[in-house]
Write a protein that holds these residues in place. Sequence first.
Motif, PDB file in Angstrom:
ATOM      1  N   ARG A   1       5.662 -12.880   2.531  1.00  0.00           N
ATOM      2  CA  ARG A   1       4.544 -12.200   2.987  1.00  0.00           C
ATOM      3  C   ARG A   1       4.886 -11.873   4.512  1.00  0.00           C
TER       4      ARG A   1
ATOM      5  N   SER B   1      -5.605 -10.086   2.018  1.00  0.00           N
ATOM      6  CA  SER B   1      -4.555  -9.678   0.854  1.00  0.00           C
ATOM      7  C   SER B   1      -4.310 -11.344   0.420  1.00  0.00           C
TER       8      SER B   1
ATOM      9  N   GLN C   1      -5.285 -12.074  -3.723  1.00  0.00           N
ATOM     10  CA  GLN C   1      -4.311 -12.383  -4.920  1.00  0.00           C
ATOM     11  C   GLN C   1      -4.697 -13.462  -5.935  1.00  0.00           C
TER      12      GLN C   1
ATOM     13  N   ASN D   1       1.592  -2.655   0.094  1.00  0.00           N
ATOM     14  CA  ASN D   1       0.049  -2.402   0.577  1.00  0.00           C
ATOM     15  C   ASN D   1      -0.487  -3.959   0.546  1.00  0.00           C
ATOM     16  N   ASP D   2      -1.832  -4.238   0.482  1.00  0.00           N
ATOM     17  CA  ASP D   2      -2.523  -5.149   0.632  1.00  0.00           C
ATOM     18  C   ASP D   2      -2.636  -6.009  -0.668  1.00  0.00           C
ATOM     19  N   ALA D   3      -3.047  -5.076  -1.870  1.00  0.00           N
ATOM     20  CA  ALA D   3      -3.525  -5.625  -3.042  1.00  0.00           C
ATOM     21  C   ALA D   3      -3.429  -4.391  -4.022  1.00  0.00           C
TER      22      ALA D   3
ATOM     23  N   GLU E   1      -6.166  -1.530   0.635  1.00  0.00           N
ATOM     24  CA  GLU E   1      -5.867  -1.859   1.762  1.00  0.00           C
ATOM     25  C   GLU E   1      -6.965  -2.448   2.709  1.00  0.00           C
TER      26      GLU E   1
END
Length: 304
Positions: free
Chosen positions: A5, A13, A17, A55-57, A69
């Motif tokens: 990460r 983020s 997960q 990106n975040d997810a 995001e």
Amino acid sequence: MSGNREYKSDVFSMLMQDKERALQLYNAMNGSSYDNPEDVEMVIHDGGISLSVRNDASFIVDARLSIYEHQSTVCPNMPVRSLIYFSVILSDMLSDKKRGTKSGKNIYGRRLVKIPTPHFVVFYNGEEEQPEVQELKLSDAFEKPTDEPNLELKCKVYNINDGKNKAIMESCGWLNDYMTFVNKVREYHADGAFDDLAIDIEKAIDYCIDNDILKEFLKTYRSEVTKSMQLNYEFDRQLELERADAIEEGLEQGLEQGIELINQLNQILLSEGKYDELQKASKDKEYQKKLLAEYGLLNEKQGE
């Protein structure tokens, strides 16, 4: 919480997960009622892809690819970034490495290749005042605007600060809890020195645990959350410093250019013996601007 990460450190983020949380936020955003976390297919980037474009997810539910995001700073370039994210994800989905598997697709064949329908969303929780919801378009970045762009991408930005988008926040309890945690960090660190940041984050974590706010998550990933928040604050602080430096530099350059233009105009008026115009220009800014334009010293942008 496995995986590298280093490309981006963000508690949002980390929370995303978890399939159950991802599904809860998906339902809140789409007015749906899916209740099986296994309906969520997390999109895992190929290990060979540059870490800088993740990106975040990203996850798929019912053939919809949600690309989420989180931003604590205003960024009008999110459609461009989203296009890059989607291109990377799609390239990975169609990669030769997956040929022969269920995900393998031949984009050079005669059969139409179907892809998940993408949706681009940004969750904003910065301290600058922003609309509750706004739509950013890729075409806004085109140097030459067009009414019918051949390529368009729309990105919805949702403000998740206190009092904003209440329906979403009420439907997604963990997102509301996340903002409670963020606000507690801001509250404890409002007047603190940067060296005290870790202590203030720890205090916010203790408050949330004591009040059953993201309790299990914070207890399990306490050290990761502390490090993540520190990195984010450091990143945002660096952005602010760079922005302040840029503004100061721009003001200095603008002042120097302005003085040079006025000096040039004065020299021209003196050389032509136009003393009345010179005197009027020294008192009337609009007239001064008019003369600058007439003598070709003022371009269109400077005259705005």
